[in-house]
Design a protein around this motif. Structure first.
Motif, PDB file in Angstrom:
ATOM      1  N   GLN A 164      -3.133   8.541  -0.268  1.00  0.00           N
ATOM      2  CA  GLN A 164      -3.009   7.577  -1.353  1.00  0.00           C
ATOM      3  C   GLN A 164      -2.573   6.203  -0.838  1.00  0.00           C
ATOM      4  O   GLN A 164      -3.031   5.165  -1.321  1.00  0.00           O
TER       5      GLN A 164
ATOM      6  N   SER B 218       5.257  -0.038 -11.167  1.00  0.00           N
ATOM      7  CA  SER B 218       4.224  -0.330 -10.179  1.00  0.00           C
ATOM      8  C   SER B 218       3.426  -1.564 -10.556  1.00  0.00           C
ATOM      9  O   SER B 218       2.961  -2.319  -9.691  1.00  0.00           O
TER      10      SER B 218
ATOM     11  N   SER C   2      -4.667  11.245 -10.349  1.00  0.00           N
ATOM     12  CA  SER C   2      -4.541  10.973  -8.924  1.00  0.00           C
ATOM     13  C   SER C   2      -4.194  12.254  -8.192  1.00  0.00           C
ATOM     14  O   SER C   2      -3.456  13.103  -8.702  1.00  0.00           O
TER      15      SER C   2
ATOM     16  N   GLY D 107       0.815  -1.216   0.000  1.00  0.00           N
ATOM     17  CA  GLY D 107       0.000   0.000   0.000  1.00  0.00           C
ATOM     18  C   GLY D 107       0.842   1.256   0.000  1.00  0.00           C
ATOM     19  O   GLY D 107       0.572   2.212  -0.745  1.00  0.00           O
TER      20      GLY D 107
ATOM     21  N   PRO E 238      -2.406   0.397 -11.869  1.00  0.00           N
ATOM     22  CA  PRO E 238      -1.187   1.222 -11.899  1.00  0.00           C
ATOM     23  C   PRO E 238      -0.874   1.678 -13.329  1.00  0.00           C
ATOM     24  O   PRO E 238      -0.957   0.887 -14.273  1.00  0.00           O
TER      25      PRO E 238
ATOM     26  N   TYR F 188      -5.597   4.556   0.569  1.00  0.00           N
ATOM     27  CA  TYR F 188      -6.444   4.053  -0.513  1.00  0.00           C
ATOM     28  C   TYR F 188      -5.884   2.731  -1.063  1.00  0.00           C
ATOM     29  O   TYR F 188      -6.616   1.772  -1.291  1.00  0.00           O
ATOM     30  N   GLN F 189      -4.591   2.721  -1.309  1.00  0.00           N
ATOM     31  CA  GLN F 189      -3.970   1.521  -1.866  1.00  0.00           C
ATOM     32  C   GLN F 189      -3.961   0.364  -0.863  1.00  0.00           C
ATOM     33  O   GLN F 189      -4.099  -0.806  -1.248  1.00  0.00           O
TER      34      GLN F 189
ATOM     35  N   TYR G  56      -8.038   0.269  -8.815  1.00  0.00           N
ATOM     36  CA  TYR G  56      -7.043   1.163  -9.416  1.00  0.00           C
ATOM     37  C   TYR G  56      -6.017   0.322 -10.163  1.00  0.00           C
ATOM     38  O   TYR G  56      -5.474  -0.634  -9.613  1.00  0.00           O
TER      39      TYR G  56
ATOM     40  N   LEU H 257       2.659   1.640  -3.542  1.00  0.00           N
ATOM     41  CA  LEU H 257       1.776   2.115  -4.606  1.00  0.00           C
ATOM     42  C   LEU H 257       1.347   3.551  -4.370  1.00  0.00           C
ATOM     43  O   LEU H 257       1.189   4.330  -5.319  1.00  0.00           O
ATOM     44  N   GLY H 258       1.136   3.914  -3.085  1.00  0.00           N
ATOM     45  CA  GLY H 258       0.835   5.312  -2.795  1.00  0.00           C
ATOM     46  C   GLY H 258       1.980   6.224  -3.199  1.00  0.00           C
ATOM     47  O   GLY H 258       1.759   7.338  -3.715  1.00  0.00           O
TER      48      GLY H 258
ATOM     49  N   ASP I  24      -7.268  -1.144  -1.050  1.00  0.00           N
ATOM     50  CA  ASP I  24      -7.390  -1.852  -2.321  1.00  0.00           C
ATOM     51  C   ASP I  24      -6.691  -3.211  -2.261  1.00  0.00           C
ATOM     52  O   ASP I  24      -7.206  -4.220  -2.764  1.00  0.00           O
ATOM     53  N   GLN I  25      -5.521  -3.264  -1.630  1.00  0.00           N
ATOM     54  CA  GLN I  25      -4.775  -4.528  -1.561  1.00  0.00           C
ATOM     55  C   GLN I  25      -5.407  -5.509  -0.575  1.00  0.00           C
ATOM     56  O   GLN I  25      -5.351  -6.718  -0.786  1.00  0.00           O
TER      57      GLN I  25
END
Length: 335
Positions: free
Chosen positions: A80, A106, A73, A56, A101, A83-84, A99, A59-60, A87-88
């Motif tokens: 961020q 990424s 973004s 996370g 990448p 958020y990631q 999302y 990726l942020g 998502d993961q």
């Protein structure tokens, strides 16, 4: 053989050295509260949590870099990353990614993570199905220390033995604690001919234990198995206070040398052991009883209650966070 007895009697060569052990009734099969966590070792769980957090954050960081700002973004690195992270977690639980990448570096990170997540989740699912069908048979007493902690248990001893004499004279250590427990009413002393009755009437109920020589316990369990056909008792793994069994006689007895010679030949040819095994026909039937059993039945609340406890705890935390958010919003509106 004890020091006090050696002063007034002559002892032969040892016939056998037999340690003391404890036998109790085996517990009933039950499900563990947190069985759903057992498919993975705690180190794997910790590594998985750290990997999700690291992915996370990575990726942020990719999203807020200058060369990716034209992808639409926005927001700080922390936002961020959160958020990631969400998502993961969803991806790890089998959901799709919200999302994609935009850059190759990424995407490589996400690809490696998806492969690792796939292996972990598939391994967990397969092992969980097997573990939920397993019932553990608890062992309450496997040592003297366990007996001292289990206040509801009473120990049964053979009266007037070398071990009981040693207990009375012990000053320190675990044997002193065991003697104090006996003085407090957690010890009963009976004759050897009463042991089978004590095993059947008291130990079978579940709140008594027998402390005796290893051979004595095996003979008792052999007779009980021959009578009932069930392995209802557990023999402790701990062995302690080895007793030297031999022939005692008058120090002036002239045949002691002959007795020693015959004992030596008996021990060398294992005649004593063969006699014991012949008399204990079922002596080995219950020496290694199973500690887990497998069942084929529908999962009930007892099997999954740990998961529901975790769910309720999650609801409680989310409710607390919601209340904090409402109070924070009301505070900002008042300002």
């Amino acid at each position: 053989m004890t020091e006090a007895r050696a002063r007034v009697a002559a002892f032969s060569r040892p016939v056998i050295i037999d340690p003391l052990r404890i036998t109790v009734r085996r517990g009933k099969p039950k499900q563990g509260l947190w069985n759903f966590l057992k498919p993975l070792d705690w180190q794997v769980w910790v590594g998985t949590v750290l990997a999700v957090m690291l992915i996370g954050a990575a990726l942020g960081l990719f999203i807020v870099t200058p060369w990716t700002r034209n992808t639409g973004s926005s927001g700080s690195l922390l936002r961020q990353a959160l958020y990631q992270l969400w998502d993961q977690i969803a991806t790890f639980l089998g959901q799709g990614m919200s999302y994609i990448p935009p850059i190759d570096s990424s995407r490589v990170v996400v690809l490696i993570w998806l492969m690792a997540a796939f292996v972990i989740t598939r391994s967990y699912q397969g092992a969980l199905t097997s573990l939920l069908a397993v019932r553990e048979i608890p062992i309450k007493i496997d040592s003297i220390e366990d007996f001292l902690k289990a206040k509801e248990f009473t120990m049964i001893y053979e009266t007037s033995t070398a071990f009981t004499a040693y207990l009375k004279n012990s000053k320190t250590g675990i044997f002193r604690k065991l003697h104090e427990a006996n003085v407090a009413g957690r010890g009963q002393f009976i004759n050897m001919n009463k042991m089978p009755e004590a095993l059947d009437k008291k130990v079978r109920k579940g709140d008594f234990a027998i402390l005796a020589e290893d051979l004595t316990i095996k003979m008792l369990l052999s007779d009980d198995f021959s009578r009932t056909g069930e392995c209802d008792f557990h023999i402790s793994r701990e062995r302690f206070f080895p007793l030297i069994l031999c022939v005692a006689g008058n120090p002036s007895l002239p045949i002691m040398r002959g007795i020693n010679y015959r004992i030596q030949k008996t021990v060398e040819h294992d005649l004593y052991g063969q006699t014991l095994r012949r008399n204990a026909n079922n002596g080995t039937s219950c020496l290694q009883p199973v500690t887990t059993i497998t069942v084929n039945e529908a999962y009930d609340m007892e099997s999954l209650k740990g998961l529901f406890y975790l769910l309720c705890a999650g609801f409680a935390v989310s409710l607390a966070v919601f209340v904090i958010e409402v109070l924070h919003w009301c505070g900002r509106k008042a300002i």
